[in-house]
Design a protein around this motif. Sequence first.
Motif, PDB file in Angstrom:
ATOM      1  N   UNK A 280       0.782  -1.077  -0.132  1.00 35.03           N
ATOM      2  CA  UNK A 280      -0.020  -0.036   0.003  1.00 35.03           C
ATOM      3  C   UNK A 280       0.950   1.222  -0.112  1.00 35.03           C
ATOM      4  N   UNK A 281       0.334   2.330  -0.410  1.00 35.08           N
ATOM      5  CA  UNK A 281       0.935   3.736  -0.351  1.00 35.08           C
ATOM      6  C   UNK A 281       1.050   4.150   1.254  1.00 35.08           C
ATOM      7  N   UNK A 282       2.218   4.473   1.538  1.00 34.53           N
ATOM      8  CA  UNK A 282       2.445   5.032   3.127  1.00 34.53           C
ATOM      9  C   UNK A 282       1.369   5.920   3.481  1.00 34.53           C
ATOM     10  N   UNK A 283       0.940   6.683   2.697  1.00 33.06           N
ATOM     11  CA  UNK A 283       0.110   7.732   2.947  1.00 33.06           C
ATOM     12  C   UNK A 283      -1.352   7.040   3.512  1.00 33.06           C
ATOM     13  N   UNK A 284      -1.745   6.009   2.904  1.00 33.26           N
ATOM     14  CA  UNK A 284      -2.778   5.189   3.145  1.00 33.26           C
ATOM     15  C   UNK A 284      -2.625   4.523   4.293  1.00 33.26           C
ATOM     16  N   UNK A 285      -1.360   3.875   4.451  1.00 32.41           N
ATOM     17  CA  UNK A 285      -1.238   2.836   5.702  1.00 32.41           C
ATOM     18  C   UNK A 285      -1.088   3.770   7.024  1.00 32.41           C
ATOM     19  N   UNK A 286      -0.569   5.097   6.722  1.00 32.30           N
ATOM     20  CA  UNK A 286      -0.753   6.111   7.896  1.00 32.30           C
ATOM     21  C   UNK A 286      -2.057   6.373   8.433  1.00 32.30           C
TER      22      UNK A 286
END
Length: 358
Positions: A280-286
């Motif tokens: 996943x994109x880190x932005x979404x994970x965050x």
Amino acid sequence: MRMKKITADSMPEAVAKVRREFGDEAVILHSKPVKVRTWFGLKSVEKLEVYAGIDDAPPRKKERKPPANIVKPDPPEEIKAAQGPGKMTESLPSSAPAPFRAVASALKAQEVNGQVEEELMNRFMEKWYAEKGRRQEAAVLEDCIREWLEHRHPAAEAVPSRMIQLVGQTGVGKTTTLAKLGAREMLQRKKSIAFFTTDTFRMGAVDQLNTYASIMEAPVHVIYDQADYIEAVAQSRTHDYVFIDSAGRNFLHEQTVEEAQRLLPAGEPIKTVLVLSLTAKYKDMKEVAEKFLPYISNEVIITKTDETTSFGALLNIIDEFSLRVAFVTTGQEVPEDIEPADNRWLAAKIAGRALGEK
């Protein structure tokens, strides 16, 4: 390149020391403020630590204009750039040793956040300098990451609670991971297990869990409301472990997270573990981590590590949320492709992927 670490009270003093050591052609590679203890360790004062060096390669044909990286008496803008989190690697001069530039570039490519990048580069430069470049940069970076993890990421207990619920965004592999955890306890530790699932929204989710459970001869309880939960808990009192699969819905919405947690029966000691996919994109994970943070333990399971070459988000999650990585999954096979998060394994994998190893 010959290098030396120099400590001084100020930048002008450091520049003077560098010139005395190497001459006017010296290059300052990095600088940072440090605390130095005096008075038998009872007092500490702030000093400036710089790494400087000079290229011993045969000189090229002289040019009229002076080299861009000659040490100057007062370079405040360069020093400010070098000291800001995430800025140090951007300010490395082109004449810096190739391993420094390779590691800086690799950490950026892995999307490691600024603070972690700064800490790892500081460790790498100090270790590489102390060892005089005797080892390959991948091996040195691996040691730096392992040391950072040992400080920030103490080993997590493998199965810290009798009832364990996995939560996370859709598509991260919660059901398969749940089956791996259950099979691991049953096959390796000879424990009796049961499965609960509240995932009645995703088509085929219950069938998928039933397939795994039937192979393990473990009961599956499908939960539609809190009354079902209470009954399932009562029927599973004799099992060593209960593994709970949560609903596969969009957990980016705070209301969805709260609804999922309200379904849990009051008074039951249930450990909730977040599952995040490394693809996943880190932005979404965050964002998912932020939504779940009030409800979860301090542990996370990272899935799909075999489907990406980017591991920077793993370090970012540990750094930003103080979460411990309990397990990582490395494929689809049940129960083989799951491992407790070992700092040596993580460091080797991250360093190898960062510097292009498979």
